[in-house]
Structures are given as C-alpha cells and as structure tokens.
Design an enzyme around this catalytic site. Structure first.
Site, PDB file in Angstrom:
ATOM      1  N   LYS A  68     -25.741   8.157 -24.703  1.00  0.00           N
ATOM      2  CA  LYS A  68     -25.715   7.756 -25.685  1.00  0.00           C
ATOM      3  C   LYS A  68     -26.732   6.335 -26.539  1.00  0.00           C
ATOM      4  O   LYS A  68     -27.874   6.309 -25.846  1.00  0.00           O
ATOM      5  CB  LYS A  68     -24.635   6.763 -24.715  1.00  0.00           C
ATOM      6  CG  LYS A  68     -23.383   5.631 -26.199  1.00  0.00           C
ATOM      7  CD  LYS A  68     -22.489   5.019 -25.393  1.00  0.00           C
ATOM      8  CE  LYS A  68     -21.654   4.737 -26.181  1.00  0.00           C
ATOM      9  NZ  LYS A  68     -20.763   3.417 -24.994  1.00  0.00           N
ATOM     10  N   ARG A  93      -9.867  12.359 -24.138  1.00  0.00           N
ATOM     11  CA  ARG A  93      -9.811  11.043 -23.760  1.00  0.00           C
ATOM     12  C   ARG A  93      -8.628  11.113 -25.019  1.00  0.00           C
ATOM     13  O   ARG A  93      -8.023  12.695 -25.189  1.00  0.00           O
ATOM     14  CB  ARG A  93     -10.182  10.358 -25.154  1.00  0.00           C
ATOM     15  CG  ARG A  93     -11.731  10.026 -25.042  1.00  0.00           C
ATOM     16  CD  ARG A  93     -12.800  10.732 -26.734  1.00  0.00           C
ATOM     17  NE  ARG A  93     -14.373  10.569 -26.060  1.00  0.00           N
ATOM     18  CZ  ARG A  93     -14.817   9.439 -26.076  1.00  0.00           C
ATOM     19  NH1 ARG A  93     -14.045   8.354 -26.022  1.00  0.00           N
ATOM     20  NH2 ARG A  93     -16.378   9.717 -25.665  1.00  0.00           N
ATOM     21  N   ASP A 106      -9.093   7.131 -28.345  1.00  0.00           N
ATOM     22  CA  ASP A 106     -10.369   7.306 -28.396  1.00  0.00           C
ATOM     23  C   ASP A 106     -11.022   6.617 -27.353  1.00  0.00           C
ATOM     24  O   ASP A 106     -11.870   7.472 -27.043  1.00  0.00           O
ATOM     25  CB  ASP A 106     -11.300   7.618 -30.087  1.00  0.00           C
ATOM     26  CG  ASP A 106     -11.079   6.244 -30.027  1.00  0.00           C
ATOM     27  OD1 ASP A 106     -10.340   5.809 -30.709  1.00  0.00           O
ATOM     28  OD2 ASP A 106     -12.387   5.464 -30.518  1.00  0.00           O
TER      29      ASP A 106
END
Ligand code: AMP
Ligand code: MG
Length: 489
Positions: A113, A183, A252
C-alpha cells in the site's frame, strides 16, 4: 523498472487467474532510498515466507524488487463514498503481490500500500505518507491482539521520498495481509457495468474462497449473502464493544470476508459519547459511533442489489428474499452486541433485563463523560476494592453498582471467575489516538520510532496489566486530546 528478487514466495495467485477486467496488471513503482521500519516476524512465519535478510526485506517491501512468483495487480472496484456512487475506484495506491496459502491452510493476500500509481490512481500519486502507515500498522495489529477480525501488517518501510499532501511528508509503504481484498464495491463494479456474467464469476470465487459451505445450499448466492450479513453484523458489534470508530465505512471499505479493512481516519474513543466522530471529512456524522450498525446494513443493502438476480428467476420473489436476508442483520447484531456486553459485565448466562443493565451503564458513562476503556476495565477491581479508589466509585454509579451486584449474586460463578472474565473481555490497552499521534510526531520530527515499537509491544498484550506502561492506558490530558483524524493518504 522493478527487479525480480531471487527469493521465491510460495504464491498461488487465484485472483490473477480471473477474467482480465477484474484487475489491471501493474508492477510497484521503485523508491529512492528505502529503510525498513518494522517487520512482523511471527506473521511471516505464519505465512511460511522464506528466510529474508534485512536488505531483501527492504527491497521487497518497498516495491523495489518483486519476490519470485509475484503477479502484481491492482484490483478493480467501485464504491458508495458518503452515500455517493463512484463507479470507477479500484486500487489507486495499492498493489496485490499475490496470495499465499498459510500454514493453517488459509489463503491470504499480500498487498503493498503506497507503492506508486496504477491505472486506478485518477489524480492521486499512488503513494502513502508515513503517518497513516504507522497508524494502520498500530491499529490493525492491536485489533489482532484484541481478537477482532482485521487485516494484518507485515512490514513498514520508509521510502526516502517526500509525498505532498497539504505539506511535504515522508513517504512510506505498508505491506498488508488480508484474507482477501474483495469488497462490497467489487460487486458494485460489475453491477454498474451490468455484467451479470462477471458477478456470477465473482460469486463463485467468493464462495470458494470464503464461504465454501454455501455451495451446498439450495441457493448458493443467497447463502453467500447471508454469511456476509452475519459476519458484518458480528464484526460491527465487536467494534462497538471496543469503542472503535472506523471513520470511512464506504462500500469500497467493507470486506466481504468480515475483516476490518482500511484504517484511515479511524479512532478509538476515549470518553464515551455515542455521537462521536473523528474523521475530518465526515462533516455530517454519517459514520459516527452509534451509526455504524445502521451504515453496515445500508452497505449490505447495496451488496444485495448486485446479486439478488441470482436468488430467483422471478424478480419479485428475489426481492422478497433479499429483504428477508438483509433483515436478519438486526437480530444477529443485537445478539452479538448483547452477548459481548454481557461478558464485559462479567455475566456468564442470560437474564431478561441484561440489555437494560448494559444500557444503563453506557448511559451513565455518557452522562459522566467517563473513559469507555477505563470504566469497563475498572469493573474487575470494583468487584473487590472499596469504591473510593475506583472510577466507578462515583455517586453517579451507585444505583447501577447495586443492581449489578444483585445480578452477579444470582449467578453461580465465583468472584475469581467473574474477575477473570472481566479482565479477558475488557482490555487495559487500546491504541489511543493521542499516543498514536505522539508516536507519529516523534517519527516525523526526530526520526525516532521508539514510541512506535513500544506501543506495538504493549498493544500485543492488551488484556494484561502492564503497570510499567501505564502511560499507554491513560486517557489524554486536555491539551493532548485529538479531536480530528485525517485520511492524509
Ligand atoms: P480510501 O479512502 O483509502 O478508502 O480510498 C478511496 C479510493 O481512493 C481508493 O480507490 C483508493 O485507491 C484511492 N486513493 C486514495 N489515496 C490515493 C492516492 N494517494 N493515490 C491514488 N489513489 C488513491
Ligand atoms: Mg479504501
């Protein structure tokens, strides 16, 4: 160009084998001068990663080198953000390296990330600042130790580069491990494109990966959905029991696996206030503490819209089933909420008025602005010690204490057993916001990560008294209070 590292990870990349519109292949970007801040050795062992030297860890978890077997992709998804639908989100600053079936046979995603732009970055830079990386590391690992489902943190690396938010900040990359990154918004992505075939494919995939028992059901898609509803209801009940406010419960940011995901402007509350909001962008209080179960249900309604066509060929019948399955949320949530709060009050069994006993305690906390974590933790010592030494010794609690004592006297368990249950259900340590901010400040201003590492050690044993670390148990002094948290990502 990202180099390939000689070391192979035991990857088996099932998501990358899905149709090509599910994701975009993209390598992580390289960074100037990476430095390893933290590596989660026990999680690496759980994953069965090969032994890695520090130089290799730094190269791999900064995105500078790809471990052998990786198939880096950015996943496609949509999402309702604060109620508004964005058809085109996706991993704008995250890259899935691949999946590993861990030592317990569980399939886990390994994702970087903050590792550079992807086709989903829109106007973003694909990067992450050090502060949010530290926050996510601290809070997600604290969740793990608290026993609340969440993604994990495997590594944190600084990049030696600056990222520009309102100001220039040090950049960092977090390696996140999740049971998957699918998600509600992943389903919405294909629903927005009216791509029923893709939804069917995704349903199959999620059943195989997360809810294999649903395959046996008469209506597998519905069984899958009901599993997601149940997991989400139980998860949000756990948040409420630790005083956690997620902050950005957009569709999300809701995982279909039932793990807490995306620790952005999240926070634990100090004093109990059901209307509490921290996130600077949540101006309407949509994601306030007490709204979380309502929002979870709203998000689950968005999920069922995408897949109810699989419940029954007759659209009216399918809609009825969808409503019924969604409505189950309420009971599952209330049961999970009450069961958890019963344990937090030291109750082993059930009596009719237990919900009232819990609610009166919470109301008293609100009226006295008592610290949520400390008040519950104080119950164990309130069993023994004179009330004067205890925060619950205040006059405001005296009626409630008498009622609680009565209730305890009607159960057969010994005081020792009740105290043990109280200590196992009420943490002494949570990642308090002001301490997180102080740890981030020390890292940014003085390159000092002592607080960060110390906090991680303390938070790995949240249910143990650790008198030498009382600092981390205390609520903020007035001037230490953090009233707002920022995405800043
Ligand atoms: P989040 O608020 O973290 O849930 O992110 C919402 C969406 O914005 C996701 O699609 C992210 O990938 C995207 N996003 C957030 N920050 C960045 C960034 N710095 N660069 C590119 N995309 C981003
Ligand atoms: Mg997100």
């Amino acid at each position: 160009m990202t180099a390939i590292n000689q070391t192979r990870f035991p990857f088996d990349n099932s998501y990358a084998r899905l149709p090509e519109d599910f994701f975009a292949p993209v390598p992580p970007g390289t960074v100037a001068s990476p430095r390893l801040i933290r590596f989660n050795e026990s999680l690496a062992v759980e994953l069965g990663l090969p032994h890695l030297g520090d130089a290799e860890k730094t190269a791999i978890f900064s995105g500078n080198e790809l471990p052998g077997g990786a198939q880096p992709i950015a996943m496609a998804y949509s999402g309702h953000q604060f109620g508004h639908f964005s058809p085109e989100l996706g991993d704008g600053r995250a890259i899935l390296l691949g999946e590993i079936v861990d030592r317990n046979g569980r399939r886990r995603d390994v994702q970087l990330k903050g590792s550079g732009p992807t086709p989903f970055s829109r106007r973003g830079d694909g990067r992450a600042a050090l502060g949010p990386v530290m926050r996510e590391y601290l809070v997600s690992e604290a969740f793990h130790a608290l026993g609340v489902p969440a993604t994990r943190a495997l590594a944190a690396v600084t990049t030696g580069e600056r990222v520009y938010r309102e100001v220039a900040l040090p950049g960092a990359v977090l390696t996140r491990v999740a049971s998957s990154h699918i998600r509600v918004g992943t389903f919405q992505y294909f629903a927005a494109r009216r791509d029923r075939e893709a939804i069917m494919r995704l349903v199959e995939y999620v059943i195989d990966r997360h809810y294999p028992d649903a395959r046996q059901a008469e209506r597998p898609a519905r069984a899958l959905y009901e599993n997601v509803v149940a997991r989400q209801a139980q998860l949000v009940a756990r948040w409420m029991q630790i005083g956690f406010i997620h902050g950005v419960m957009n569709t999300d940011n809701m995982s279909v696996s039932g793990e807490t995901i995306d620790f952005g402007p999240c926070a634990f509350m100090d004093h109990y206030d059901p209307a509490m909001v921290f996130s600077s962008i949540d101006t309407g209080g949509r994601y306030a503490y007490s709204n979380q179960p309502i929002v979870a249900q709203w998000n689950l309604a968005r999920l069922v819209e995408t897949l109810m066509f699989l419940f029954d060929p007759d659209a009216d019948k399918a809609l009825e089933m969808a409503k019924e399955s969604l409505a189950a949320f309420k009971d599952i949530y209330q049961t999970a909420w009450l069961d958890g709060f019963r344990r937090k009050l030291g109750l082993f069994g059930a009596e009719d008025d237990d919900a009232g006993l819990v609610q009166t305690f919470l109301d008293t906390l609100a009226a006295t602005k008592s610290d949520f974590t400390i008040a519950f933790r104080a119950l164990a010592s309130a069993l023994e010690s004179p009330p004067a030494e205890n925060p619950l010794g205040a006059a405001a609690f005296s009626d409630w204490r008498a009622r609680w004592a009565q209730r305890l006297s009607r159960q057969p368990q010994s005081k020792t057993d009740v105290a043990a249950l109280l200590r196992a259900s009420n943490p002494a340590f949570i990642p308090r916001n002001h301490r997180i901010e102080q740890a981030i400040e020390a890292a940014i201003d003085r390159d000092d990560f002592t607080r960060f590492h110390e906090m991680l050690a303390v938070l790995s044993r949240p249910y143990d008294d650790q008198p030498q670390y009382e600092l981390y148990a205390r609520p903020p002094q007035h001037e230490e209070r953090v009233l707002q948290t920022f995405c800043g990502t």
